[in-house]
Design an enzyme around this catalytic site. Structure first.
Site, PDB file in Angstrom:
ATOM      1  N   HIS A  80       0.822  -1.205   0.000  1.00 45.70           N
ATOM      2  CA  HIS A  80       0.000   0.000   0.000  1.00 45.70           C
ATOM      3  C   HIS A  80       0.857   1.256   0.000  1.00 45.70           C
ATOM      4  CE1 HIS A  80      -2.403   3.126   2.205  1.00 45.70           C
ATOM      5  NE2 HIS A  80      -3.244   2.817   1.243  1.00 45.70           N
ATOM      6  N   GLU A  83       2.184   1.780  -3.451  1.00 45.72           N
ATOM      7  CA  GLU A  83       1.113   2.318  -4.305  1.00 45.72           C
ATOM      8  C   GLU A  83       0.981   3.827  -4.123  1.00 45.72           C
ATOM      9  OE1 GLU A  83      -3.101   3.551  -3.797  1.00 45.72           O
ATOM     10  OE2 GLU A  83      -2.939   1.517  -2.987  1.00 45.72           O
ATOM     11  N   HIS A  84       1.095   4.313  -2.897  1.00 44.26           N
ATOM     12  CA  HIS A  84       1.062   5.756  -2.648  1.00 44.26           C
ATOM     13  C   HIS A  84       2.283   6.452  -3.228  1.00 44.26           C
ATOM     14  CE1 HIS A  84      -2.121   6.858   0.483  1.00 44.26           C
ATOM     15  NE2 HIS A  84      -2.411   5.627   0.121  1.00 44.26           N
ATOM     16  N   GLU A 160      -4.330   8.170   7.465  1.00 43.56           N
ATOM     17  CA  GLU A 160      -5.332   7.250   6.931  1.00 43.56           C
ATOM     18  C   GLU A 160      -5.675   6.171   7.961  1.00 43.56           C
ATOM     19  OE1 GLU A 160      -6.077   4.632   2.835  1.00 43.56           O
ATOM     20  OE2 GLU A 160      -4.123   5.556   3.216  1.00 43.56           O
TER      21      GLU A 160
END
Length: 447
Positions: A80, A83-84, A160
């Protein structure tokens, strides 16, 4: 030359490099017009496309065969985070360039990380397909992965995580997932934990990128106003076909087994409801019974007409919403029921859910209910295929899961073929609440 087999027709083979263009969906004689085309390039890249008559847009996506399922506990969240990070800049694009690249053309650009894959997608007018392929190619192949960007993006992901922790109907699913799968990667938080995110560094990102972000682990799919040969040409001009196949060492994934039935509670006194997830191991993607499973799941908690909604909300008034959820993976699945109720009525609501589930698990569906469920599922399948993005996802799954491509009519025929015996089998095997893991979050526990 043309060689045909059942449901697959090889329409062209390049004698120089061996690239095969395969049209999927034709009959054994090749007479039926194919709706999906596939090319497996020499560098390992798989390319699929489906032309949708009447569309003026294209959905274009790339799937990396690496995600949370392939992480270690110490590196939880690295997929993740990568991906960012690719959006922070590439060799040719700044972060602002990436943000503006497709939006200024009226299109969109997005990405997500899930259990088995990391995906990057765009939706654009057909005339901007080359722009989408170029931008996503930069994200996939040429991210800068700079230390300064990592320090900033780490803060974003920690925010997040805080956002999820502040949202009970989000965090309850992470808690249940961990309770169901334990220390197996299926139970990991996709975002990672605060500790793992803080510990991840640029070397971790670069190692994952080198191992997974190359053509041998990539599937590209497009749907809409797209011609397959044109798509291949676009990818070639954007440099996708020249990228070398990288490390193909398989990711080691241990076999997974769901935990036995038990209950856990997370105490939260600062909220006004008790949030509940009751669920267990679901059905794998390739299980031929998944259409029967889908009918049971839908009639149990798939909408306002479902058994649980009618009982818990309409008859008893114990919850604003109650619904089922279902995720299928290559090796297993997860499914269950979610609801939230006031602390003093949460046990009564859960008891009502169990009562309905026990009845379904014991008796399956009546012939009238099954007929209604088939009508509803057929309608949902057809409506889902009206959008080019949905068709792009469907195209990608044929490569990601080895799933045969089926026309909408073929899918509807499979739904129509669901029989009462299979429904009773999946209901008995998967929907008995006594076999499920119960997780609650709120001021008061349920049991």
């Amino acid at each position: 030359m043309t060689a045909s087999v059942a449901n697959v027709v090889v329409t062209a083979v390049d004698a120089v490099d061996g690239t095969a263009v395969v049209a999927i969906g034709a009959d054994a004689s090749g007479a039926a017009a194919p709706t999906l085309q596939r090319t497996d390039l020499p560098n390992g890249l798989t390319v699929l496309s489906e032309h949708v008559p009447g569309a003026r847009s294209v959905a274009f996506g790339a799937w990396v065969r690496a995600a949370t399922l392939h992480e270690s506990a110490e590196q939880m969240g690295v997929s993740h985070l990568l991906e960012h990070m690719v959006f922070k800049g590439t060799r040719s694009y700044s972060a602002q360039d990436i943000a503006l690249s497709l939006e200024t053309l009226g299109g969109s650009l997005d990405a997500y990380t899930e259990r088995e894959h990391t995906s990057y997608q765009a939706r654009v007018l057909d005339e901007h397909l080359a722009d989408a392929a170029t931008v996503i190619g930069e994200l996939v192949f040429e991210p800068m992965l700079r230390l300064d960007d990592l320090a900033l993006e780490r803060k974003v992901i920690l925010e997040e995580i805080s956002m999820v922790e502040d949202t009970p109907d989000d965090i309850i699913f992470d808690v249940h997932n961990r309770a169901l799968w334990g220390d197996h990667p299926h139970g990991y938080a996709i975002l990672g934990t605060r500790d793992t995110v803080r510990a991840l560094d640029v070397d971790d990102l670069q190692a994952l990128h080198a191992r997974a972000y190359h053509p041998g682990r990539l599937v590209v799919a497009a749907s809409g106003r797209v011609d397959h040969e044109h798509l291949l040409d676009v990818l070639d001009r954007a440099g996708w076909t020249q990228r070398p196949r990288g490390d193909m060492t398989p990711f080691a994934v241990d076999p997974v087994e769901a935990a036995g039935a038990h209950a856990e509670h997370v105490l939260r006194r600062d909220i006004g409801q008790t949030h509940i997830v009751l669920g267990g191991q679901g059905i794998a993607y390739g299980d031929p019974r998944r259409f029967a499973f889908a009918v049971v799941d839908m009639l149990l908690g798939g909408g306002m007409s479902s058994k649980l909604f009618q009982r818990v909300r309409e008859e008893l008034g114990l919850a604003y919403s109650v619904s089922t959820f279902n995720s299928s993976f290559a090796d297993t699945g997860a499914h269950g029921v979610y609801l939230a109720s006031a602390p003093d009525t949460a046990q009564e609501a859960l008891d009502a859910v169990r009562e309905v589930m026990h009845e379904v698990a014991a008796n399956g569906l009546t012939s009238e209910e099954l007929a209604a469920g088939k009508r509803q599922l057929r309608g949902q399948l057809v409506l889902s295929m009206e959008g080019v993005s949905s068709r792009m996802y469907r195209a990608a799954t044929t490569a990601l899961y080895g799933e045969p491509f089926r026309t909408v009519d073929q899918l509807m025929a499979l739904v129509e073929a669901i029989d009462e015996d299979t429904v009773r089998e999946v209901a008995r095997e998967y929907f008995n609440p006594d076999r499920h893991v119960l997780v609650s979050l709120g001021p008061q526990a349920v049991r």
